[in-house]
Scaffold this motif. Structure first.
Motif, mmCIF file in Angstrom:
data_model
loop_
_atom_site.group_PDB
_atom_site.id
_atom_site.type_symbol
_atom_site.label_atom_id
_atom_site.label_comp_id
_atom_site.label_asym_id
_atom_site.label_seq_id
_atom_site.Cartn_x
_atom_site.Cartn_y
_atom_site.Cartn_z
ATOM 1 N N ILE A 127 62.284 10.219 53.580
ATOM 2 C CA ILE A 127 63.428 10.329 52.673
ATOM 3 C C ILE A 127 63.830 11.796 52.575
ATOM 4 N N GLY B 91 62.252 2.911 49.449
ATOM 5 C CA GLY B 91 63.471 3.185 50.205
ATOM 6 C C GLY B 91 64.713 2.682 49.495
ATOM 7 N N THR C 285 67.788 5.500 48.484
ATOM 8 C CA THR C 285 68.868 5.588 49.467
ATOM 9 C C THR C 285 70.061 4.782 48.991
#
Length: 712
Positions: A585, A653, A657
């Motif tokens: 990330i 995630g 994101t």
């Protein structure tokens, strides 16, 4: 520039005192001024031709040589031939030699080294043999420089111990210099020339050693030559050591390597940058990376070669983070990365799946115009493929102006590992049709891997046959492993067992493990126990065999047998590798271990994961509790599955994101059946592509499906 009478006489007696071409031309002008224009055609002609030849001033040499009323001396002929060769005008050098012979001038020994160099550069063995014939005819075989040049010429033309078709008397004739010369017999060799030389210097020994190394002669022969060199009262120099260190590295003979290193230290050669780089490579090939680092850090001159050698050594030994750290340190120095820097460091990005850094490097490569370099392009392609970006890899492959076997193989393997088996096979067939490309062992491993992942059993057999019959390549254990894997995945377990048992080489634990994994899928306990016995015969402490057999027992519902096996492993002190999954990330790698609650954001990750699990269960997901390793109640099994590392990474995630962003994961083990099913559902309800690189292949989860077609 003005010259005194004494200075002029000194320079004319000792041409080596003239240090620059400017000085040479000033001196020539001064002589013409003192002696008149005819000085160029006088006794000074040969002198200045020799001086101009030393500075490769071909135009000045030609103007002086072709001056009116000039009658070239032997020295003048030698100088013009030498200058032509030094300037790369090899055909003109031959023309001048023919004119020399036609004029009635007999060549001296100093002419032939230049002509032998011409033969080597033109790759003209017939010319070289004819020059050798002249050497023999004029009795110059014993001349040191001519002998060295002969060895170098034959060595460069790969004439060492070469066998050619010759007339019955072993001799043949060649017309050269206007005369018919009888050449040497093919039975002669570089070694015989060397042995016949009455006087040998350091160049002679280095030449014969270098030729043997290039020809791949037995290492013991090369080592004996080095020992004989010492017996001849000549000490190996930096060139000698940098020649033999690569073959020591290739054989991974660390004891000989240390012996050479010790000699280098005693004789002060270890400070040489080429020796330093060779030592770094040698220790790296011997898996002694700490010794490589010591050599690197102690080097007084860290040039680009040293930096790149050390970076490559780290990457090749699996120390990817260290390689990246060194690359960053190199950027902070005055050393600018070159093409080899990127082809060395990009594999580290590929193995660590650091796509963010890989893209940064790609940007640097484009800005500095390294993207046309075929090695850099192939490394970029491989990096994108291993970081899960198959589209970027394909785009790079399509725009490559030149493709070699490496780039073709990398793209075939990219398709194979991403579940695009048919595209991989088609691309391999296209590669075979390319005129200048010939598949190698790696190419066949790539296409066999595609057959394995795609379940193309018949094609796998065909490619294995084609590898040996059409290309004369010997399959390795990894090629046989791919074929047995294809058989196992297709459910042909007995046939796979017979295939492995019938190999002409000793099967390894790895090849048997592919079949044992297939036994789990098809719940064939009896065959799994037989395969496990085979694996334990090879390695009595093989943990892989016990873990896989335990999984087979669990898949078949034999919980007690699975528990007994795990107890046996604990008593032996064997521990299963913990499953972990990484996600990058914003350039930072986050690693999750199954059941690990140590991450700072674990509370929020748990909430996000619960929400995702509730949504996919509502959409029809049912946990496959049969894959849980312990015989506990259903709720505990469901709980154990819900905290697998890949699920934690997916939740993290999703948290970090934007909606619609692809989630890329890397797992150290194979993805389990239940996580595979869950990831398919997650891709659908999250409307995201989830890419998981596990121990074996890539899984692209999208719209509720996986690229592997549930065949893995």
């Amino acid at each position: 520039m003005r010259f005194s009478t004494n200075t002029l006489e000194a320079l004319l007696k000792d041409p080596s005192a003239i240090k620059t071409s400017y000085q040479a031309k000033q001196l020539h002008a001064h002589v013409i001024k003192l002696k008149g224009p005819r000085a160029s055609a006088s006794k000074f002609s040969g002198f200045f031709l020799s001086v101009y030849s030393n500075f490769n001033l071909l135009k000045d040499c030609l103007r002086l040589f072709n001056a009116p009323k000039s009658v070239p001396s032997a020295k003048a002929w030698k100088s013009i031939i030498k200058c032509c060769v030094s300037s790369g005008n090899f055909l003109e050098a031959i023309t001048f030699f023919k004119r020399m012979v036609a004029s009635g001038m007999t060549p001296d020994s100093k002419v032939f080294p230049a002509l032998l160099k011409t033969s080597a550069h033109l790759s003209h063995i017939t010319l070289g043999e004819a020059v050798h014939g002249w050497v023999i005819r004029l009795g110059f075989e014993s001349d040191l420089f001519t002998g060295n040049s002969l060895m170098n010429m034959y060595g460069k033309l790969e004439y060492l111990d070469a066998v050619k078709k010759m007339p019955a008397d072993g001799r043949r004739s060649v017309v050269f210099g206007g005369l018919e010369e009888t050449t040497i017999s093919s039975r002669d060799s570089v070694t015989k020339i060397f042995e016949a030389m009455p006087i040998k210097d350091i160049v002679s020994w280095n030449t014969i050693i270098g030729i043997h190394v290039e020809r791949g002669t037995c290492n013991e022969v090369v080592w004996r030559l080095v020992m004989d060199m010492g017996t001849a009262e000549l000490k190996p120099d930096s060139y000698t050591l940098s020649t033999i260190l690569p073959i020591i590295a290739q054989s991974a003979d660390v004891m000989k390597g240390k012996e050479v290193h010790g000699y280098a230290i005693r004789h002060g050669c270890d400070k040489d940058v080429f020796i330093g780089s060779s030592l770094i490579d040698m220790y790296s090939n011997c898996s002694r990376l700490d010794d490589s680092l010591s050599v690197f850090k102690l080097s007084p001159h860290m040039d680009s070669v040293s930096w790149n050698s050390m970076i490559a050594a780290c990457v090749q030994n699996g120390r990817f983070e260290d390689g990246l750290k060194l690359f960053r340190e190199m950027l902070m120095t005055d050393h600018v990365p070159v093409a080899v820097s990127f082809s060395s460091i990009l594999p580290a990005c590929a193995q660590l799946t650091t796509l963010y850094l890989g893209k940064q490097l790609h940007g640097y490569i484009i800005r500095h115009r390294f993207d046309d370099n075929i090695f850099v392009s192939s490394s970029l392609l491989d990096m994108y493929a291993k970081c899960g970006s198959l589209c970027a890899a394909g785009w790079l492959f399509d725009r490559m102006k030149f493709r070699d076997t490496v780039s073709w193989t990398a793209m075939v393997m990219a398709y194979a590992s991403h579940g695009r088996a048919r595209e991989a096979v088609d691309l391999f067939d296209e590669m075979e049709m390319a005129e200048t490309i010939k598949p190698n062992s790696g190419s066949f491993l790539a296409v066999l891997t595609a057959c394995s992942h795609g379940g193309f059993v018949d094609e796998a057999r065909d490619y294995l046959r084609r590898m040996t019959r059409k290309y004369g390549l010997s399959p390795g254990i990894e090629h046989f492993g791919a074929v047995s894997d294809a058989l196992g995945r297709a459910g042909k377990l007995e046939e796979a067992y017979e295939f492995i048992s019938g190999l002409h080489i000793q099967p390894t634990v790895a090849i048997w493990s592919t079949l044992l994994s297939a036994c789990r899928v098809y719940k064939n306990v009896e065959l799994a126990e037989d395969v496990t016995r085979q694996m334990l015969t090879i390695d009595p402490n093989c943990m892989t065999a016990l873990i896989l057999l335990s999984n087979v027992y669990v898949a078949a519902g034999r919980w007690k047998d699975g528990a007994k096996l795990r107890n046996r492993m604990r008593k032996k002190g064997l521990k299963k590798t913990a499953a972990c999954t990484g996600i990058e990330i914003k350039g930072q790698l986050h690693v999750f271990v199954t059941g690990d609650e140590s991450h700072p954001s674990y509370g929020k990750i748990k909430e996000t994961l619960k929400d995702i699990m509730d949504r996919i269960e509502a959409a029809g997901y049912v946990p496959d509790t049969a894959t849980a390793l312990y015989d506990v109640d259903e709720e505990e099994k469901r709980q154990a599955l819900s905290i697998h590392s890949e699920r934690l990474a997916i939740a993290f995630g999703v948290m970090n994101t934007p909606q619609g962003t692809t989630i890329r994961l890397t797992k150290n083990l194979r993805i389990c059946v239940d996580c595979h099913t869950a990831a398919k559902h997650m891709s659908g309800i999250l409307n995201r592509e989830i890419i998981v690189r596990d121990l074996v292949r890539f899984h692209h989860f999208k719209d509720g499906n996986c690229s592997c077609g549930d065949f893995w």
